[in-house]
Design an enzyme around this catalytic site. Structure first.
Site, PDB file in Angstrom:
ATOM      1  N   ARG A  13      -5.371  -8.975  -3.907  1.00 57.74           N
ATOM      2  CA  ARG A  13      -6.258  -7.891  -3.464  1.00 57.74           C
ATOM      3  C   ARG A  13      -7.653  -8.423  -3.123  1.00 57.74           C
ATOM      4  O   ARG A  13      -8.339  -7.857  -2.261  1.00 57.74           O
ATOM      5  CB  ARG A  13      -6.343  -6.776  -4.510  1.00 57.74           C
ATOM      6  N   SER A  40     -10.834  -1.223  -7.382  1.00 62.48           N
ATOM      7  CA  SER A  40      -9.478  -1.770  -7.514  1.00 62.48           C
ATOM      8  C   SER A  40      -9.011  -2.441  -6.230  1.00 62.48           C
ATOM      9  O   SER A  40      -8.247  -3.392  -6.254  1.00 62.48           O
ATOM     10  CB  SER A  40      -8.493  -0.653  -7.868  1.00 62.48           C
ATOM     11  N   GLU A  61      -5.328  11.634  -0.638  1.00 65.09           N
ATOM     12  CA  GLU A  61      -4.740  10.592   0.210  1.00 65.09           C
ATOM     13  C   GLU A  61      -4.194  11.143   1.520  1.00 65.09           C
ATOM     14  O   GLU A  61      -4.262  10.486   2.559  1.00 65.09           O
ATOM     15  CB  GLU A  61      -3.629   9.855  -0.552  1.00 65.09           C
ATOM     16  N   PHE A  86       0.414   5.381  -3.771  1.00 64.66           N
ATOM     17  CA  PHE A  86      -0.274   6.494  -3.103  1.00 64.66           C
ATOM     18  C   PHE A  86      -0.459   6.225  -1.611  1.00 64.66           C
ATOM     19  O   PHE A  86      -0.835   7.125  -0.862  1.00 64.66           O
ATOM     20  CB  PHE A  86      -1.626   6.752  -3.781  1.00 64.66           C
ATOM     21  N   HIS A 112      -1.800  -3.183  -5.804  1.00 58.58           N
ATOM     22  CA  HIS A 112      -1.089  -2.855  -7.043  1.00 58.58           C
ATOM     23  C   HIS A 112       0.379  -2.518  -6.773  1.00 58.58           C
ATOM     24  O   HIS A 112       0.956  -1.618  -7.392  1.00 58.58           O
ATOM     25  CB  HIS A 112      -1.782  -1.711  -7.769  1.00 58.58           C
ATOM     26  N   ASP A 120       0.008   0.175 -16.604  1.00 56.85           N
ATOM     27  CA  ASP A 120      -0.015   1.586 -16.202  1.00 56.85           C
ATOM     28  C   ASP A 120       1.383   2.195 -16.148  1.00 56.85           C
ATOM     29  O   ASP A 120       1.543   3.413 -16.198  1.00 56.85           O
ATOM     30  CB  ASP A 120      -0.686   1.752 -14.828  1.00 56.85           C
ATOM     31  N   ARG A 170      -2.215  -6.873  -7.837  1.00 57.91           N
ATOM     32  CA  ARG A 170      -3.299  -6.883  -8.796  1.00 57.91           C
ATOM     33  C   ARG A 170      -3.467  -8.203  -9.562  1.00 57.91           C
ATOM     34  O   ARG A 170      -4.594  -8.615  -9.819  1.00 57.91           O
ATOM     35  CB  ARG A 170      -3.050  -5.757  -9.796  1.00 57.91           C
TER      36      ARG A 170
END
Lengths: 317, 282
Positions: A13, A40, A61, A86, A112, A120, A170
């Site tokens: 990322r 993020s 989104e 998302f 991610h 998560d 990530r």
């Protein structure tokens, strides 16, 4: 086999964030949008440098994707940023109608992705995104393997006219692709030549494929390692040339078997050169909470799993 | 202002086109199309600064319109043809195989006047906001217009967009809701009531105008002109345009039943008997 020294360790990322900042300087048509995940996605530097070209969409989104489609009318090149889940499943219909079917020049940038999102858990660990995106006509799907390749891919997609899904992650992972290696959309990279088995890998599994090839070399098995960063359009030539030589193939990816790179490869091979294939991928299950390393081990996405798959597929020649 | 009699004449022909197009396929959406004729005629013949002779996707220095409720494509196609975007004869291909006039608007075959696909509801306001932002980034003072069904407002994305536009002062945008109170399954109030719609948009931070005479061409021109005067003042503008679904064909009015149904031969003849052929049928 060819050695790839580790040049450092970084998250992919960050390759996106640094690439985006560079793009901002190079191309004033590039705009960026984010749905409340600027940190993020590592989009903060772009936001800081180009506040007039950065758009905070909030946790909305669907609206972000629609706005991105609209922004292309008049020449902007929007880069949207949010988690892969998302970026895809949550907004599939918006992408399908307003971007893919409408042939809009939007770059959907998704962080991610996969199990390595880690703690998560499964709500956020999308493992179906490549499948969803590659099924859409007009959509280009790219999953780079390290920091350098992600940065190069970010720069390259701005020059490509059409919708792109760029998937990255990530965790901090080895950097091994030389900084000056050109990134060509749709062109696989021959990382190491071999004669006994072909390993085709994408994303975080590419480094693991190189580790596996080294392990196999110690066992007297010569593995050819190909990095497919562009899952669609697929570089058919590099795969077909390889299996003509090795007569068997293992595909490796941080994704479901269904819809993944492996499925694209098997679809190609069954129509051209039917070839024994093993899949190193998640097999029809959701992920869970855990460290990235624990998850990759539990779900069979380690170098040793690639080694085992190679040994198995060689017996099926 | 354009000659009102002339615009009424265009409107009558557009209505004939609509019923003939849906009849020819036994499919399509005549109700909402008929109800929005005055809006489209006012927009394309009086309000928009646009270039129909040389369509350009980017539309630099042009006002841009997006149809969010894509199912009323017949009225849009007819008005685009009468405005000179493409030949009227092409209306005969509506919903046929290999046509550029898809059931719902699409860009794939390059139909002049269409800049984005629509049909799956709720997406056009976001698209309009995006283009409005691009206009500002490009230093243009052109305006963006969008049209939505009232039933379409049940989609959540509309309210994401509503919040964004107000929070970010997207004030070069004039959205309109075709406020006919009907959707496929029945009256909007019965299916999923929108409640105090004017209050909702105001609460979201929009400038709101309600126009009760959405099928009177002069009233529609006036309300659109009024909306233009409200742009550039830090708020997006919403017109709640009261229309009658099926306007102009008596048996299609006062009901939701012609939302997505096509007339048969006899019903077509009846409808055409009520609509003067002013500019020649395609």
């Amino acid at each position: 086999m060819k050695e790839y020294p580790v040049l450092g360790k970084k998250d992919t990322r960050s390759g996106f964030g640094d690439g985006l900042l560079e793009l901002g300087k190079k191309n004033d048509q590039v705009v960026a949008m984010c749905a409340d995940l600027t940190g993020s996605l590592k989009m903060g530097a772009f936001k800081e440098a180009f506040p007039d070209r950065f758009f905070q969409a909030g946790i909305a989104e669907a609206n972000m994707i629609g706005m991105a489609a609209g922004m292309t009318i008049g020449g902007k090149i929007p880069f949207t940023g949010t988690f892969a889940n998302f970026s895809t499943s949550r907004v599939y219909d918006q992408i399908r109608q307003s971007i893919a079917y409408s042939e809009k020049n939007v770059k959907i940038c998704a962080s991610h992705a996969g199990l390595t999102l880690g703690e998560d858990g499964a709500t956020h660990q999308v493992l179906e995104d490549v499948g969803m995106m590659k099924m859409l006509p007009n959509m280009c799907v790219i999953n780079p393997c390290d920091y350098n390749q992600t940065k190069a891919a970010t720069l390259a997609i701005a020059d490509y006219e059409g919708p792109v899904y760029l998937r990255f992650g990530r965790p901090s992972v080895p950097i091994f692709i030389p900084e000056d290696m050109p990134f060509e959309i749709g062109k696989g990279i021959m990382l190491s030549e071999g004669t006994d088995v072909t390993i085709v890998a994408t994303g975080h599994l590419v480094w693991k494929a190189l580790e596996a090839a080294k392990e196999l070399e110690g066992k007297g098995i010569s593995a050819e390692v190909i990095n497919i960063h562009t899952i669609k359009p697929l570089d058919e030539e590099i795969i077909l040339n390889s299996v003509m030589k090795t007569k068997c193939i293992v595909t490796a990816e941080e994704h479901q078997i269904a819809g993944g790179l492996g499925e694209s490869v098997s679809s190609l091979l069954c129509r051209t050169i039917p070839t024994p294939q093993e899949f190193v991928a998640v097999d029809d299950t959701f992920g869970e909470s855990g460290t990235p390393a624990e998850l990759m081990t539990k779900y069979g996405l380690d170098a040793i799993d690639i080694v085992t798959a190679c040994e198995a597929v060689m017996t099926r020649k | 202002m354009a000659d009102i009699a002339q615009l009424k004449s265009v409107s009558s022909q557009v209505r004939r086109d609509i019923v003939r197009m849906v009849h020819a396929n036994s499919s399509g959406h005549p109700g909402g199309s008929l109800g929005c004729v005055e809006y489209f005629v006012a927009l394309y013949f009086e309000i928009l600064n646009h270039n129909s002779a040389d369509f350009d996707m980017d539309g630099f220095d042009e006002d841009i319109f997006f149809l969010s409720n894509g199912h009323i494509s017949p009225v849009w196609y007819s008005v685009l043809a009468h405005s000179g975007y493409f030949e009227k004869a092409e209306l005969a291909t509506f919903r046929k195989l290999n046509s550029r006039l898809q059931g719902h608007p699409a860009t794939e075959e390059g139909l002049e006047g269409i800049r984005i696909a629509s049909g799956s509801l709720g997406q056009g306001l976001s698209v309009g906001i995006g283009t409005a932002i691009t206009k500002k980034l490009n230093g243009e003072d052109s305006l963006i217009y969008t049209l939505h069904g009232d039933g379409e407002l049940q989609e959540g994305q509309i309210w994401e967009a509503a919040m964004y536009a107000a929070a970010n002062k997207v004030d070069n945008l004039i959205a309109t809701v075709d406020y006919n109170g009907r959707q496929i399954d029945g009256d909007v109030d019965d299916v999923l009531s929108l409640g105090d719609l004017e209050g909702k948009w105001k609460a979201f931070g929009w400038e709101v105008i309600t126009e009760d005479n959405g099928n009177d061409i002069e009233s529609v021109i006036n309300v659109l002109n009024k909306a233009k005067t409200l742009t550039g003042k830090g708020k997006p503008v919403m017109i709640l345009l009261r229309t009658e679904m099926g306007q102009g064909v008596d048996y299609m009015m006062g009901t939701h039943k012609w939302h997505g149904s096509a007339p048969n031969d006899e019903q077509l003849a009846n409808a055409l008997g009520q609509l003067e052929e002013t500019l020649g049928d395609y």
